[in-house]
Design a protein around this motif. Structure first.
Motif, PDB file in Angstrom:
ATOM      1  N   GLU A 234      -9.578  -2.569  -2.030  1.00  0.00           N
ATOM      2  CA  GLU A 234      -9.464  -3.793  -1.350  1.00  0.00           C
ATOM      3  C   GLU A 234      -8.572  -5.025  -2.983  1.00  0.00           C
ATOM      4  O   GLU A 234      -8.677  -4.786  -3.818  1.00  0.00           O
ATOM      5  N   CYS A 235      -8.209  -6.090  -2.125  1.00  0.00           N
ATOM      6  CA  CYS A 235      -7.405  -6.587  -3.547  1.00  0.00           C
ATOM      7  C   CYS A 235      -8.533  -8.239  -3.453  1.00  0.00           C
ATOM      8  O   CYS A 235      -7.786  -9.948  -3.080  1.00  0.00           O
ATOM      9  N   LYS A 236     -10.105  -8.038  -3.728  1.00  0.00           N
ATOM     10  CA  LYS A 236     -10.585  -8.833  -4.702  1.00  0.00           C
ATOM     11  C   LYS A 236     -10.028 -10.439  -5.332  1.00  0.00           C
ATOM     12  O   LYS A 236      -9.783  -9.950  -5.720  1.00  0.00           O
ATOM     13  N   GLY A 237      -9.785 -11.619  -4.500  1.00  0.00           N
ATOM     14  CA  GLY A 237      -9.771 -12.841  -5.421  1.00  0.00           C
ATOM     15  C   GLY A 237      -8.698 -12.931  -5.071  1.00  0.00           C
ATOM     16  O   GLY A 237      -7.627 -13.864  -5.560  1.00  0.00           O
ATOM     17  N   CYS A 238      -7.903 -11.984  -3.917  1.00  0.00           N
ATOM     18  CA  CYS A 238      -6.369 -11.870  -4.127  1.00  0.00           C
ATOM     19  C   CYS A 238      -5.994 -13.197  -2.766  1.00  0.00           C
ATOM     20  O   CYS A 238      -6.045 -13.469  -2.594  1.00  0.00           O
ATOM     21  N   VAL A 239      -5.027 -14.045  -4.242  1.00  0.00           N
ATOM     22  CA  VAL A 239      -4.559 -15.817  -2.738  1.00  0.00           C
ATOM     23  C   VAL A 239      -3.555 -15.868  -2.018  1.00  0.00           C
ATOM     24  O   VAL A 239      -2.443 -15.838  -1.065  1.00  0.00           O
ATOM     25  N   GLU A 240      -2.550 -15.665  -3.924  1.00  0.00           N
ATOM     26  CA  GLU A 240      -1.160 -15.718  -3.349  1.00  0.00           C
ATOM     27  C   GLU A 240      -0.400 -14.730  -3.410  1.00  0.00           C
ATOM     28  O   GLU A 240      -0.963 -13.448  -3.622  1.00  0.00           O
ATOM     29  N   LYS A 241       0.384 -15.089  -2.697  1.00  0.00           N
ATOM     30  CA  LYS A 241       1.818 -13.172  -2.260  1.00  0.00           C
ATOM     31  C   LYS A 241       2.045 -12.570  -3.896  1.00  0.00           C
ATOM     32  O   LYS A 241       1.820 -11.529  -3.643  1.00  0.00           O
ATOM     33  N   ASP A 242       1.948 -13.517  -5.049  1.00  0.00           N
ATOM     34  CA  ASP A 242       1.920 -12.686  -6.393  1.00  0.00           C
ATOM     35  C   ASP A 242       1.606 -11.181  -6.364  1.00  0.00           C
ATOM     36  O   ASP A 242       1.399 -10.950  -7.079  1.00  0.00           O
ATOM     37  N   GLU A 243       0.166 -11.828  -6.044  1.00  0.00           N
ATOM     38  CA  GLU A 243      -0.756 -11.546  -7.167  1.00  0.00           C
ATOM     39  C   GLU A 243      -1.106 -10.025  -5.635  1.00  0.00           C
ATOM     40  O   GLU A 243      -2.138  -8.719  -6.003  1.00  0.00           O
ATOM     41  N   PHE A 244      -0.892  -9.911  -4.334  1.00  0.00           N
ATOM     42  CA  PHE A 244      -0.884  -8.686  -3.524  1.00  0.00           C
ATOM     43  C   PHE A 244       0.531  -7.993  -3.971  1.00  0.00           C
ATOM     44  O   PHE A 244      -0.063  -6.715  -4.475  1.00  0.00           O
ATOM     45  N   ILE A 245       1.273  -8.476  -4.399  1.00  0.00           N
ATOM     46  CA  ILE A 245       2.499  -7.185  -5.012  1.00  0.00           C
ATOM     47  C   ILE A 245       2.054  -6.721  -6.034  1.00  0.00           C
ATOM     48  O   ILE A 245       2.536  -5.667  -6.368  1.00  0.00           O
ATOM     49  N   LYS A 246       1.939  -7.628  -7.101  1.00  0.00           N
ATOM     50  CA  LYS A 246       1.016  -6.917  -7.994  1.00  0.00           C
ATOM     51  C   LYS A 246       0.148  -5.633  -8.143  1.00  0.00           C
ATOM     52  O   LYS A 246      -0.031  -4.737  -8.721  1.00  0.00           O
ATOM     53  N   LYS A 247      -1.073  -6.179  -7.138  1.00  0.00           N
ATOM     54  CA  LYS A 247      -1.966  -5.017  -7.082  1.00  0.00           C
ATOM     55  C   LYS A 247      -0.893  -4.164  -5.868  1.00  0.00           C
ATOM     56  O   LYS A 247      -1.293  -2.855  -6.376  1.00  0.00           O
ATOM     57  N   VAL A 248      -0.059  -3.855  -5.290  1.00  0.00           N
ATOM     58  CA  VAL A 248       0.383  -2.782  -4.695  1.00  0.00           C
ATOM     59  C   VAL A 248       1.855  -2.484  -5.802  1.00  0.00           C
ATOM     60  O   VAL A 248       1.167  -0.475  -5.378  1.00  0.00           O
ATOM     61  N   GLN A 249       1.856  -2.789  -6.345  1.00  0.00           N
ATOM     62  CA  GLN A 249       2.754  -2.218  -7.627  1.00  0.00           C
ATOM     63  C   GLN A 249       1.309  -1.368  -8.565  1.00  0.00           C
ATOM     64  O   GLN A 249       1.952   0.212  -8.548  1.00  0.00           O
ATOM     65  N   GLU A 250       0.491  -2.462  -8.769  1.00  0.00           N
ATOM     66  CA  GLU A 250      -0.990  -1.003  -9.256  1.00  0.00           C
ATOM     67  C   GLU A 250      -0.953   0.175  -8.596  1.00  0.00           C
ATOM     68  O   GLU A 250      -1.498   1.309  -9.172  1.00  0.00           O
ATOM     69  N   THR A 251      -0.731   0.155  -7.354  1.00  0.00           N
ATOM     70  CA  THR A 251      -1.509   1.368  -6.833  1.00  0.00           C
ATOM     71  C   THR A 251      -0.419   1.801  -6.412  1.00  0.00           C
ATOM     72  O   THR A 251      -0.917   2.645  -5.478  1.00  0.00           O
ATOM     73  N   GLU A 252       1.171   2.393  -6.702  1.00  0.00           N
ATOM     74  CA  GLU A 252       1.501   2.996  -6.042  1.00  0.00           C
ATOM     75  C   GLU A 252       1.252   3.943  -6.361  1.00  0.00           C
ATOM     76  O   GLU A 252       1.487   5.075  -5.499  1.00  0.00           O
ATOM     77  N   HIS A 253       0.291   4.745  -7.110  1.00  0.00           N
ATOM     78  CA  HIS A 253       0.176   6.516  -6.991  1.00  0.00           C
ATOM     79  C   HIS A 253      -0.679   7.152  -6.479  1.00  0.00           C
ATOM     80  O   HIS A 253      -0.823   8.081  -6.175  1.00  0.00           O
ATOM     81  N   LEU A 254      -1.821   5.967  -5.343  1.00  0.00           N
ATOM     82  CA  LEU A 254      -2.420   6.106  -3.861  1.00  0.00           C
ATOM     83  C   LEU A 254      -1.572   6.082  -3.403  1.00  0.00           C
ATOM     84  O   LEU A 254      -1.889   6.982  -2.027  1.00  0.00           O
ATOM     85  N   ALA A 255      -0.444   6.028  -2.956  1.00  0.00           N
ATOM     86  CA  ALA A 255       0.761   6.042  -1.845  1.00  0.00           C
ATOM     87  C   ALA A 255       0.430   7.601  -1.361  1.00  0.00           C
ATOM     88  O   ALA A 255       0.890   8.137  -2.405  1.00  0.00           O
ATOM     89  N   GLY A 256      -0.153   7.728  -0.213  1.00  0.00           N
ATOM     90  CA  GLY A 256      -0.790   8.996   0.667  1.00  0.00           C
ATOM     91  C   GLY A 256       0.740   9.555   1.210  1.00  0.00           C
ATOM     92  O   GLY A 256       1.912   8.959   2.102  1.00  0.00           O
ATOM     93  N   ALA A 257       1.386  11.231   1.709  1.00  0.00           N
ATOM     94  CA  ALA A 257       1.395  11.526   1.871  1.00  0.00           C
ATOM     95  C   ALA A 257       2.133  10.835   3.686  1.00  0.00           C
ATOM     96  O   ALA A 257       2.663  11.306   3.775  1.00  0.00           O
ATOM     97  N   ASP A 258       0.959  10.614   4.297  1.00  0.00           N
ATOM     98  CA  ASP A 258       0.551  10.096   5.543  1.00  0.00           C
ATOM     99  C   ASP A 258       1.175   8.806   5.728  1.00  0.00           C
ATOM    100  O   ASP A 258       1.630   8.321   6.684  1.00  0.00           O
TER     101      ASP A 258
END
Length: 167
Positions: free
Chosen positions: A141-165
């Motif tokens: 979850e990206c709690k408190g994310c409002v701006e697109k840049d915040e979502f992009i940052k969270k995606v980059q931070e959680t890249e290690h969680l990218a599943g095989a599916d």
């Protein structure tokens, strides 16, 4: 006053047209129906019972992704309704849109956005909805994310969680 209503009607029409032209609309359904059609012999593509059997055989496969299994779950109760236009040779995009009328969830099933080796410039091209989808697939979850840049940052931070599916 009348000009405003005409402009607003045109805007609504334009937005509905652009939404229906989404290249990812019904993508999983179209993949499933294409593979079912390819599994049938040319003569069997007009035989409704054989089409229903081919749908059942396809859905019984063990190598299906979660999204394909979901389409099978939705299509199984309406196999007969699917076999009719299928037997007439209807293109898969129109076939999926027709069965979507019976079950509106069919076209909402989409493959996850591939995020392998995406750089920041690639992520900025994605919509916020797609970024949220990536995070949801990762169980984040990206709690408190409002701006697109915040979502992009969270995606980059959680890249290690990218599943095989996801790929």
């Amino acid at each position: 006053m009348r000009a405003i209503s005409i402009i607003s009607a045109a805007f609504v029409l334009a937005s509905s047209v652009s939404a229906s032209n989404d290249p990812r609309e019904c993508e999983v359904c179209m993949k499933v129906m294409t593979e079912v059609r390819e599994s049938l012999a040319k003569d069997d593509q007009k035989d409704k019972p054989k089409i229903e059997a081919a749908l059942g055989d396809y859905c019984a496969r063990e190598d299906l992704s979660a999204k394909e299994k979901k389409i099978c779950y939705y299509v199984d109760p309406i196999k007969r309704d699917v076999a009719q236009p299928f037997s007439l040779g209807m293109p898969v995009d129109r076939l999926c849109k027709r069965i979507n009328k019976a079950n509106p969830e069919i076209c909402s099933v989409k493959f996850p956005v591939k995020t392998e080796n995406l750089e920041t410039k690639d992520l900025t091209k994605l919509r916020v909805k797609q970024l949220k989808s990536i995070l949801m697939d990762r169980g984040v979850e990206c709690k408190g994310c409002v701006e697109k840049d915040e979502f992009i940052k969270k995606v980059q931070e959680t890249e290690h969680l990218a599943g095989a599916d996801e790929f």
